[in-house]
Every structure is written in structure tokens, then in C-alpha cells.
Design a protein around this motif. Structure first.
Motif, mmCIF file in Angstrom:
data_model
loop_
_atom_site.group_PDB
_atom_site.id
_atom_site.type_symbol
_atom_site.label_atom_id
_atom_site.label_comp_id
_atom_site.label_asym_id
_atom_site.label_seq_id
_atom_site.Cartn_x
_atom_site.Cartn_y
_atom_site.Cartn_z
ATOM 1 N N PRO A 170 4.864 62.563 -149.084
ATOM 2 C CA PRO A 170 3.727 63.390 -148.648
ATOM 3 C C PRO A 170 3.273 63.072 -147.221
ATOM 4 O O PRO A 170 2.932 63.976 -146.455
ATOM 5 C CB PRO A 170 2.631 63.042 -149.671
ATOM 6 N N ASN A 171 3.254 61.770 -146.880
ATOM 7 C CA ASN A 171 2.830 61.394 -145.541
ATOM 8 C C ASN A 171 3.831 61.875 -144.491
ATOM 9 O O ASN A 171 3.452 62.342 -143.410
ATOM 10 C CB ASN A 171 2.666 59.872 -145.444
ATOM 11 N N ARG A 172 5.125 61.789 -144.811
ATOM 12 C CA ARG A 172 6.139 62.270 -143.879
ATOM 13 C C ARG A 172 5.976 63.768 -143.639
ATOM 14 O O ARG A 172 6.077 64.246 -142.509
ATOM 15 C CB ARG A 172 7.543 61.974 -144.399
ATOM 16 N N ARG A 187 -3.296 62.244 -135.114
ATOM 17 C CA ARG A 187 -3.780 60.861 -135.015
ATOM 18 C C ARG A 187 -4.041 60.281 -136.395
ATOM 19 O O ARG A 187 -3.668 59.137 -136.689
ATOM 20 C CB ARG A 187 -5.051 60.823 -134.172
ATOM 21 N N SER A 188 -4.635 61.059 -137.276
ATOM 22 C CA SER A 188 -4.948 60.588 -138.617
ATOM 23 C C SER A 188 -3.682 60.336 -139.423
ATOM 24 O O SER A 188 -3.531 59.288 -140.062
ATOM 25 C CB SER A 188 -5.831 61.614 -139.327
ATOM 26 N N ALA A 189 -2.748 61.291 -139.391
ATOM 27 C CA ALA A 189 -1.517 61.153 -140.175
ATOM 28 C C ALA A 189 -0.656 60.010 -139.662
ATOM 29 O O ALA A 189 -0.146 59.188 -140.435
ATOM 30 C CB ALA A 189 -0.739 62.467 -140.137
ATOM 31 N N LEU A 190 -0.506 59.919 -138.349
ATOM 32 C CA LEU A 190 0.329 58.872 -137.779
ATOM 33 C C LEU A 190 -0.331 57.505 -137.920
ATOM 34 O O LEU A 190 0.348 56.482 -138.117
ATOM 35 C CB LEU A 190 0.579 59.182 -136.301
ATOM 36 N N GLY A 191 -1.653 57.493 -137.867
ATOM 37 C CA GLY A 191 -2.377 56.218 -137.969
ATOM 38 C C GLY A 191 -2.203 55.531 -139.312
ATOM 39 O O GLY A 191 -2.355 54.308 -139.411
ATOM 40 N N ARG A 192 -1.866 56.277 -140.358
ATOM 41 C CA ARG A 192 -1.677 55.650 -141.682
ATOM 42 C C ARG A 192 -0.449 54.743 -141.720
ATOM 43 O O ARG A 192 -0.397 53.799 -142.495
ATOM 44 C CB ARG A 192 -1.549 56.750 -142.750
ATOM 45 N N ILE A 193 0.538 55.075 -140.920
ATOM 46 C CA ILE A 193 1.735 54.230 -140.902
ATOM 47 C C ILE A 193 1.846 53.418 -139.613
ATOM 48 O O ILE A 193 2.628 52.476 -139.530
ATOM 49 C CB ILE A 193 3.023 55.070 -141.052
ATOM 50 N N LEU A 194 1.018 53.786 -138.622
ATOM 51 C CA LEU A 194 1.084 53.121 -137.340
ATOM 52 C C LEU A 194 -0.330 52.830 -136.846
ATOM 53 O O LEU A 194 -0.840 53.459 -135.919
ATOM 54 C CB LEU A 194 1.821 54.028 -136.327
ATOM 55 N N PRO A 195 -0.992 51.880 -137.465
ATOM 56 C CA PRO A 195 -2.389 51.590 -137.083
ATOM 57 C C PRO A 195 -2.517 51.144 -135.625
ATOM 58 O O PRO A 195 -3.613 51.165 -135.074
ATOM 59 C CB PRO A 195 -2.797 50.464 -138.051
ATOM 60 N N GLU A 196 -1.379 50.789 -134.990
ATOM 61 C CA GLU A 196 -1.415 50.398 -133.582
ATOM 62 C C GLU A 196 -1.999 51.501 -132.704
ATOM 63 O O GLU A 196 -2.617 51.216 -131.669
ATOM 64 C CB GLU A 196 -0.004 50.054 -133.086
ATOM 65 N N ILE A 197 -1.802 52.752 -133.084
ATOM 66 C CA ILE A 197 -2.279 53.842 -132.231
ATOM 67 C C ILE A 197 -3.758 54.164 -132.504
ATOM 68 O O ILE A 197 -4.350 54.988 -131.822
ATOM 69 C CB ILE A 197 -1.406 55.103 -132.378
ATOM 70 N N LEU A 198 -4.360 53.507 -133.493
ATOM 71 C CA LEU A 198 -5.778 53.711 -133.762
ATOM 72 C C LEU A 198 -6.643 52.721 -132.982
ATOM 73 O O LEU A 198 -7.856 52.855 -132.997
ATOM 74 C CB LEU A 198 -6.047 53.551 -135.266
ATOM 75 N N LYS A 242 4.489 67.989 -139.979
ATOM 76 C CA LYS A 242 3.761 69.238 -139.735
ATOM 77 C C LYS A 242 2.964 69.144 -138.438
ATOM 78 O O LYS A 242 2.951 70.084 -137.626
ATOM 79 C CB LYS A 242 2.835 69.555 -140.910
ATOM 80 N N THR A 243 2.301 68.021 -138.241
ATOM 81 C CA THR A 243 1.526 67.853 -137.005
ATOM 82 C C THR A 243 2.464 67.711 -135.803
ATOM 83 O O THR A 243 2.144 68.176 -134.706
ATOM 84 C CB THR A 243 0.598 66.628 -137.098
#
Length: 372
Positions: free
Chosen positions: A208-210, A361-372, A215-216
Motif C-alpha cells: 500500500p505504501n509503495r 512528503r507524507s508518503a515518502l517520510g514513512r519510509i525515509l524519515p530523513e527527509i522530514l 502515485k505521488t
């Protein structure tokens, strides 16, 4: 020192980018053979004895190509490119992407090297030497203030590629048969997920996250792909710009294709290898727009141009991060990993800047908190 072999005489830890002395020593007989071949080719092209030519291995790039500098009596030099064994070497030189693109850029009077010889049987090109110092090297040695004038020259050379290079469009040039369309831009972002997020960082991405992330990504790539397309170098950054006698020379252009004006400008000003102050980035973008408008007789909407620049930067920086993960995990070249934090910082800044990117930002941040 003419004709001198490298055995035990040259600092492998400086000549080879992976700093692996064992690999260098194991490859010594092969390197000897390559050097002797290059000596013979350079000597033959100049009609002098091979033992009067000195061949020095040079640091490579992120590809499997190898580079050498040939020193010729009288102080002249040549750069020799040895293509990797995985690269085809067509008999017709114009079917080799490097030469095909080089021919087009030479026609456009771009600052690219002259080609002196192509030997398809050995996969060797003998080229004009554009110098030993990259723009990145110049900044490291002399400081950024002393290098700003070179950035202005790099922008002028970039506009020559983009404006003149596009005006002289022809079906013969391979770059005009490739483009940064949605499919290509998405492929690069999937490459980032595979090699950096999952590979290097070891993060799990649930289906689901992928789906949400892709999509984004598709929304981002669609916006970029809708822009007018110009000749695009594809890797126009400080390590591919040579500095000699106060001038800029351009290398590593063989992957050129069509893309938005902002793509190469992002490569230069959102460079993973050199982080520029924001006020300088703003100043250089303004200079780029002014010169572009002068050359094309246009009136650029600076706000819209900057928005596309920032969105393209997100894609371009994630693509670069994917390359760093790939080079480490697949090629064993870990020296690129030190550029990941700065590259992620670029992405983070732009994702926060635009409300339309909040979903990404929200979707990518779940797997890559570095960008948050």
C-alpha cells in the motif's frame, strides 16, 4: 620517465576512486597491457616512438570506463577513454553515443573536447585534454567566492547546449530520440526506491505504501514531463565541468536527451557534490533567466520557472540518491554515500516549500524519515 610502467611507482589509493589497493594490484597485468596499447595508438597517431609517450591512469567516474592522460614530448597532453567491456564499440563511430553527441555539440560550438582517434577494435578514444581541474576541484582549492565567475560561465555554456543545441535539432543526433517522459522519470525514482531505500538503507516498503508513493511520484513526473523539451546534458554538475585557463569545458555528455530547461540547471545549482548558498542560487537562476530571454526573445515568468525548477530538483536529487545507493550496493563504491545527507536535505527543503508536495512528503517520510 617516458614509457614508464606504473608498477610500484604510482599511488593507487589516489588513482582509483574506490581506494582498493588489492584490486589495483590484482589488475596490474591487465593495466600494463592497456597502457602499452594506448602508448602504441597515441604514438602512431602522432608518428613518434611509443617510448616517448608517458601514460598515466586517471580517476574514473561512476561508469565502467577508464581514463588515462598521455603526455607527449613538448608538453602536450591527450586524454584517453577506454570503454568498458560491457559497452558495444560499433565500427561506425557515429553509432557510438559519445561520438554521436560529441559531433552534434561540436557543430553547436559547445565547449566539448575534440576527438583525435577512435579505435573500435580496442574500445579506445583519444580526446583533447580539457585539463586536470573540475569545477568542484576549483572550489575546493580556491574557495567559492573565487569560483562564482565560473558558475556564470557554466550557465552561459549550458544555454549554448540548450538553445543552440535544440535549434540545430536533427534526427541524426541520438539525443533527439530520447526524452525525460513520465516513463523515464518514474524509472529513475523506482531505481531510487530499489537501490537506496530498500537496498542501502534496508527499509521495507509495504505494497500500500509503495502504491501511495508511486502515485505521488507520477503526479510529480507528469508535471515535469509536460514542460517544453530542450537538449539536455543530463549530468551537468561540478564534476563534469572542467576548468582550464579560466574557461569551462564539458564532459560526460553521452547520455544526452530532451528534457525541461530546468533539469540541467538543477544539476548545476542543486549539485550533490557542491552545496551553494541559497542567495547565490537565486542570483544564478535570475542570471540564467535573463540570458535565456535575451537569446530566445522570451519573457520568462520567473515565479513559474522557479516552481518547475524546485519540482524538477526533487526528482533529480532522488535520482542522484538512487545512483549513490546503486554504486555502493552493486559496484562496491561507497565513497558516494557521503553525499546522501546533503542530497536528502535538498529534497526536504523543496517538499516543505510547496503544499502540492505534502502528499509526497507524507508518503515518502514513512519510509525515509530523513527527509522530514
Amino acid at each position: 620517465m617516458a614509457g614508464k610502467k606504473h608498477s610500484g611507482a604510482w599511488p593507487y589509493d589516489k588513482l582509483f576512486k574506490n581506494n582498493d589497493r588489492d584490486i589495483a594490484e590484482r589488475s596490474e597485468p591487465v593495466l600494463d597491457s592497456v597502457i602499452e596499447t594506448i602508448q602504441g595508438l597515441v604514438a602512431s597517431s602522432l608518428n613518434i616512438a611509443p617510448d616517448r609517450i608517458e601514460i598515466l591512469p586517471l580517476p574514473g567516474d561512476a561508469s565502467d570506463r577508464r581514463f588515462f592522460r598521455a603526455r607527449i614530448p613538448g608538453g602536450e597532453t591527450r586524454v584517453v577513454m577506454k570503454l568498458g567491456s560491457d559497452l558495444p564499440c560499433p565500427k561506425d563511430p557515429d553509432k557510438l553515443p559519445y561520438i554521436n553527441i560529441l559531433n552534434h555539440l561540436t557543430l553547436c560550438k559547445a565547449a566539448v573536447p575534440s576527438l583525435y582517434l577512435y579505435d573500435p577494435d580496442r574500445g579506445i578514444l583519444i580526446l583533447e585534454d580539457l585539463g586536470e581541474m573540475t569545477l568542484k576541484d576549483h572550489i575546493r582549492r580556491f574557495g567559492l567566492p573565487a569560483s562564482i565567475a565560473l558558475y556564470r560561465k557554466a550557465i552561459q555554456e549550458l544555454l549554448t547546449l540548450q538553445i543552440i543545441g535544440t535549434r540545430k535539432a536533427c534526427g541524426h543526433c541520438m539525443a533527439f530520440h530520447l526524452a525525460f517522459d513520465v516513463e523515464k522519470l518514474m524509472w529513475e525514482l523506482d531505481f531510487f526506491l530499489k537501490h537506496t531505500v530498500e537496498g542501502h538503507l534496508g527499509r521495507d516498503i509495504t505494497p500500500p505504501n509503495r502504491m501511495e508513493i508511486r502515485k505521488t511520484f507520477e503526479n510529480l513526473c507528469s508535471t515535469i514531463a509536460e514542460e517544453p523539451r530542450y537538449f539536455t546534458h543530463r549530468d551537468y554538475h561540478s564534476r563534469n565541468l572542467m576548468v582550464r585557463d579560466g574557461k569551462i569545458g564539458i564532459v560526460d555528455f553521452q547520455d544526452a536527451r530532451l528534457g525541461p530547461l530546468q533539469y540541467d540547471l538543477c544539476s548545476l545549482l542543486r549539485d550533490s557534490y557542491v552545496v551553494l548558498p541559497e542567495e547565490l542560487v537565486d542570483e544564478l537562476i535570475a542570471a540564467y533567466i535573463a540570458e535565456r530571454d535575451r537569446m530566445e526573445g522570451t519573457q520568462t515568468d520567473a515565479g513559474r520557472f522557479r516552481r518547475i525548477f524546485d519540482l524538477t530538483s526533487v526528482q533529480r536529487n532522488l535520482k542522484a540518491a538512487g545512483t549513490f545507493g546503486f554504486m555502493s550496493g552493486t559496484k562496491g563504491k561507497n565513497q558516494y554515500l557521503k553525499y546522501l545527507p546533503g542530497t536528502f536535505a535538498y529534497v526536504s527543503r523543496n517538499l516543505r516549500k510547496y503544499p502540492e508536495l505534502e502528499a509526497l512528503r507524507s508518503a515518502l517520510g514513512r519510509i525515509l524519515p530523513e527527509i522530514l
